[in-house]
Design a protein around this motif. Structure first.
Motif, PDB file in Angstrom:
ATOM      1  N   LEU A  50       0.829  -1.201   0.000  1.00 30.62           N
ATOM      2  CA  LEU A  50       0.000   0.000   0.000  1.00 30.62           C
ATOM      3  C   LEU A  50       0.868   1.256   0.000  1.00 30.62           C
ATOM      4  CD1 LEU A  50      -2.780   1.323   0.125  1.00 30.62           C
ATOM      5  CD2 LEU A  50      -2.664   1.156   2.627  1.00 30.62           C
ATOM      6  N   GLY A  51       1.938   1.219   0.805  1.00 26.96           N
ATOM      7  CA  GLY A  51       2.840   2.375   0.824  1.00 26.96           C
ATOM      8  C   GLY A  51       3.492   2.604  -0.526  1.00 26.96           C
ATOM      9  N   SER A  69       1.778   9.385  -6.279  1.00 26.02           N
ATOM     10  CA  SER A  69       2.033  10.806  -6.007  1.00 26.02           C
ATOM     11  C   SER A  69       3.540  11.036  -5.983  1.00 26.02           C
ATOM     12  CB  SER A  69       1.415  11.220  -4.672  1.00 26.02           C
ATOM     13  OG  SER A  69       1.955  10.439  -3.621  1.00 26.02           O
ATOM     14  N   ASP A  70       3.949  12.301  -6.066  1.00 22.13           N
ATOM     15  CA  ASP A  70       5.367  12.643  -5.954  1.00 22.13           C
ATOM     16  C   ASP A  70       5.816  12.642  -4.500  1.00 22.13           C
ATOM     17  OD1 ASP A  70       5.507  12.981  -8.706  1.00 22.13           O
ATOM     18  OD2 ASP A  70       4.906  15.085  -8.579  1.00 22.13           O
ATOM     19  N   LEU A  71       4.945  13.082  -3.620  1.00 25.91           N
ATOM     20  CA  LEU A  71       5.251  13.144  -2.192  1.00 25.91           C
ATOM     21  C   LEU A  71       3.964  12.889  -1.418  1.00 25.91           C
ATOM     22  CD1 LEU A  71       7.243  13.820   0.131  1.00 25.91           C
ATOM     23  CD2 LEU A  71       6.597  16.233  -0.153  1.00 25.91           C
ATOM     24  N   ALA A  72       4.004  11.902  -0.497  1.00 30.40           N
ATOM     25  CA  ALA A  72       2.834  11.577   0.325  1.00 30.40           C
ATOM     26  C   ALA A  72       3.211  11.698   1.795  1.00 30.40           C
ATOM     27  CB  ALA A  72       2.326  10.171   0.011  1.00 30.40           C
ATOM     28  N   ILE A  73       2.359  12.362   2.574  1.00 28.10           N
ATOM     29  CA  ILE A  73       2.612  12.577   3.998  1.00 28.10           C
ATOM     30  C   ILE A  73       1.380  12.130   4.784  1.00 28.10           C
ATOM     31  CG2 ILE A  73       3.232  14.246   5.780  1.00 28.10           C
ATOM     32  CD1 ILE A  73       4.408  16.018   3.641  1.00 28.10           C
ATOM     33  N   VAL A  74       1.615  11.313   5.806  1.00 27.83           N
ATOM     34  CA  VAL A  74       0.545  10.906   6.715  1.00 27.83           C
ATOM     35  C   VAL A  74       0.676  11.733   7.988  1.00 27.83           C
ATOM     36  CG1 VAL A  74      -0.506   8.994   7.982  1.00 27.83           C
ATOM     37  CG2 VAL A  74       0.549   8.575   5.749  1.00 27.83           C
ATOM     38  N   LEU A 124       6.388   9.464   2.502  1.00 25.99           N
ATOM     39  CA  LEU A 124       6.648   8.559   1.387  1.00 25.99           C
ATOM     40  C   LEU A 124       7.045   9.404   0.173  1.00 25.99           C
ATOM     41  CD1 LEU A 124       3.568   6.187   1.770  1.00 25.99           C
ATOM     42  CD2 LEU A 124       5.889   5.811   2.610  1.00 25.99           C
ATOM     43  N   VAL A 125       8.227   9.098  -0.402  1.00 32.68           N
ATOM     44  CA  VAL A 125       8.743   9.828  -1.562  1.00 32.68           C
ATOM     45  C   VAL A 125       8.732   8.907  -2.763  1.00 32.68           C
ATOM     46  CG1 VAL A 125      10.671  11.119  -2.538  1.00 32.68           C
ATOM     47  CG2 VAL A 125      10.156  11.304  -0.102  1.00 32.68           C
ATOM     48  N   ASN A 126       8.213   9.359  -3.880  1.00 27.34           N
ATOM     49  CA  ASN A 126       8.194   8.576  -5.118  1.00 27.34           C
ATOM     50  C   ASN A 126       9.620   8.213  -5.512  1.00 27.34           C
ATOM     51  OD1 ASN A 126       7.919   7.581  -7.775  1.00 27.34           O
ATOM     52  ND2 ASN A 126       6.164   8.916  -8.163  1.00 27.34           N
ATOM     53  N   GLY A 181      14.908  14.619  -2.475  1.00 30.66           N
ATOM     54  CA  GLY A 181      15.931  14.037  -1.611  1.00 30.66           C
ATOM     55  C   GLY A 181      15.306  13.177  -0.521  1.00 30.66           C
ATOM     56  N   GLN A 182      16.072  12.909   0.507  1.00 31.58           N
ATOM     57  CA  GLN A 182      15.595  12.115   1.636  1.00 31.58           C
ATOM     58  C   GLN A 182      14.888  13.019   2.653  1.00 31.58           C
ATOM     59  OE1 GLN A 182      15.666   8.859   1.920  1.00 31.58           O
ATOM     60  NE2 GLN A 182      16.803   8.513   0.010  1.00 31.58           N
TER      61      GLN A 182
END
Length: 474
Positions: free
Chosen positions: A22-23, A30-35, A46-48, A55-56
């Motif tokens: 799922l992650g 998406s390019d960038l996902a934040i929970v 979560l970074v694509n 970056g990290q």
């Protein structure tokens, strides 16, 4: 059906998805996902994998999301969190600018989704807006470049129009292939006796009697390609004015064009032709040497009298050489003559010596006239042999009656030695002032003219208070 109008998946149509899968799906979508929690604490980032421009960002986990947002983005986030805390929901995306405590930031467009058993966790799925921002910046820069080019084009067009209106030279632009008039200035319209609106777009050949279009265009092309070609003689059909057409070929924006300069041919009457023949005879048979030069002193032609003074065998041997080659002081005298003639139009009775081909020197007096109202300006030098006058001239410098009376008044009040010394100083100062004036305050040239070293000249300038003059140069 959900409250947003989206259909539910059919029961059993979607299998259970493992958390790690799922992650990966969310990160890929998406390019960038934040929970985050409803309070704004970051639970996961979560970074694509295919979009590593960020970056990290693992160090964001556990932080308050407000700490990684710019000040102008924090009110937008607060409004969203408040909406979800009150039980509301919104499908409208929000653009937030992230910052990491450094000098850079990046914009992201987020959509917010409730997740978790009780909806107390929010999933922010974002799209990086930097490519769009960069594209917008490139478009803005391209637009600004177009505006600058447009302003530059307008400036050049204005300069061309002003020059076209102000110049007295008549010129017409003609298409090489069509033979039609592209543009013409007012002087050309006046010379041809036609309005500019009627001339532009019409065949250039029809403005002259007895000219066929194809033959005329071909003649223009041939003359334009030959720099040494003679002008085309024609008569304007409307104004009945004889004209000479000088054609020049060029290319503008990939299109070949011909610039036709029109000169009114002077109708020579009997008196005019006779005067021209008389002047030519005077040039060829005159007693005084006559030399025509370029503005820099390069000889264009000379008469037989000059060849006799310079011991030159023929005109071809002096043509193309500098007149300074035949002066004893060389470029010093030439510079004085050229600069004074160019500045004031004339210079009279300049005394110097002429050196022949074999080293013989002869005293001469030179007068110079600058002819500037021609297509190609030139300087005419009249050189007169002054060697016979040196024998009858009294030695020394001529002194005026006032100066003579001043010297006579010193008799009785000063010794002869003092009187002679003072008179010498007066003459020396006059000579230095004359040399400085002739060379336009060029101290090096003045020193060469007077036969002094630069140091000696500076000593005498300081002695007579002439060193403080402005504009002196070496």
């Amino acid at each position: 059906m959900t409250s947003r109008g989206t259909k539910y998946w059919n029961s059993g149509a979607v299998p259970l998805i493992a958390p790690e899968m799922l992650g990966e799906i969310i990160a890929t979508a998406s390019d960038l996902a934040i929970v985050i929690s409803l309070e704004g604490r970051i639970l996961s980032v979560l970074v694509n994998a295919g979009h590593r421009a960020h970056g990290q960002l693992d160090h964001w986990e556990g932080c308050d999301i407000r700490d990684v947002l710019t000040e102008d983005s924090q009110p937008k986030l607060e409004a969203k969190l408040r909406l979800f805390a009150e039980g509301g929901d919104s499908a409208r995306p929000v653009e937030l600018n992230h910052t990491d405590g450094k000098s850079w930031d990046f914009p992201v467009r987020y959509s917010f989704h409730r997740i978790g058993p009780n909806g107390g966790v929010l999933l922010m799925m974002g799209r990086d807006l930097r490519p769009i921002a960069e594209m917008q910046m490139q478009l803005i820069e391209a637009q600004m470049a177009l505006e600058r080019d447009y302003e530059t084009q307008r400036e050049y067009d204005t300069r061309y129009r002003v020059l076209s209106e102000a110049t007295r030279d008549a010129f017409v632009f003609v298409g090489t292939r069509s033979g039609r008039v592209i543009d013409a200035n007012p002087a050309a319209c006046t010379l041809l006796g036609v309005a500019r609106a009627d001339l532009i777009g019409s065949a250039f050949s029809q403005e002259f009697d007895g000219r066929r279009r194809a033959e005329f265009v071909e003649t223009l092309n041939l003359r334009a390609m030959d720099n040494a070609a003679e002008p085309i003689e024609a008569e304007a059909r409307r104004s009945r004015t004889p004209v000479r057409i000088v054609a020049t070929a060029f290319r503008a924006a990939g299109e070949p064009l011909i610039l036709c300069r029109l000169d009114a041919a002077e109708t020579q009457g009997a008196g005019t032709g006779e005067m021209a023949e008389t002047l030519r005879a005077f040039f060829e048979e005159g007693v005084d040497a006559i030399v025509f030069t370029e503005p820099d002193g390069t000889i264009l032609t000379a008469n037989e009298s000059f060849l006799g003074l310079a011991d030159a065998p023929q005109v071809a041997s002096v043509k193309g050489r500098s007149l300074g080659d035949y002066l004893v002081r060389g470029s010093v005298d030439l510079r004085v003559l050229v600069e004074n003639a160019t500045r004031s139009g004339q210079m009279r009775m300049f005394a110097t010596k002429l050196a022949g081909e074999y080293g013989a020197q002869i005293s001469v007096e030179i007068s110079a006239t600058y002819l500037s109202d021609r297509v190609h300006p030139c300087i005419v030098f009249v050189i007169r042999d002054a060697s016979r006058l040196e024998g009858v001239r009294k030695p020394g410098v001529a002194v005026s009656d006032d100066a003579m009376r001043s010297v006579m008044e010193l008799v009785g009040s000063a010794t002869l030695k003092d009187i002679v010394a003072e008179t010498t100083d007066v003459v020396e100062k006059m000579c230095i002032e004359t040399a400085v004036e002739l060379t336009r305050n060029n101290r090096v040239a003045a020193a060469e003219m007077l036969g002094l070293s630069r140091q000696s000249l500076y000593v005498k300038l300081r002695k007579y208070g002439l060193l403080s003059r402005d504009g002196g140069h070496d």
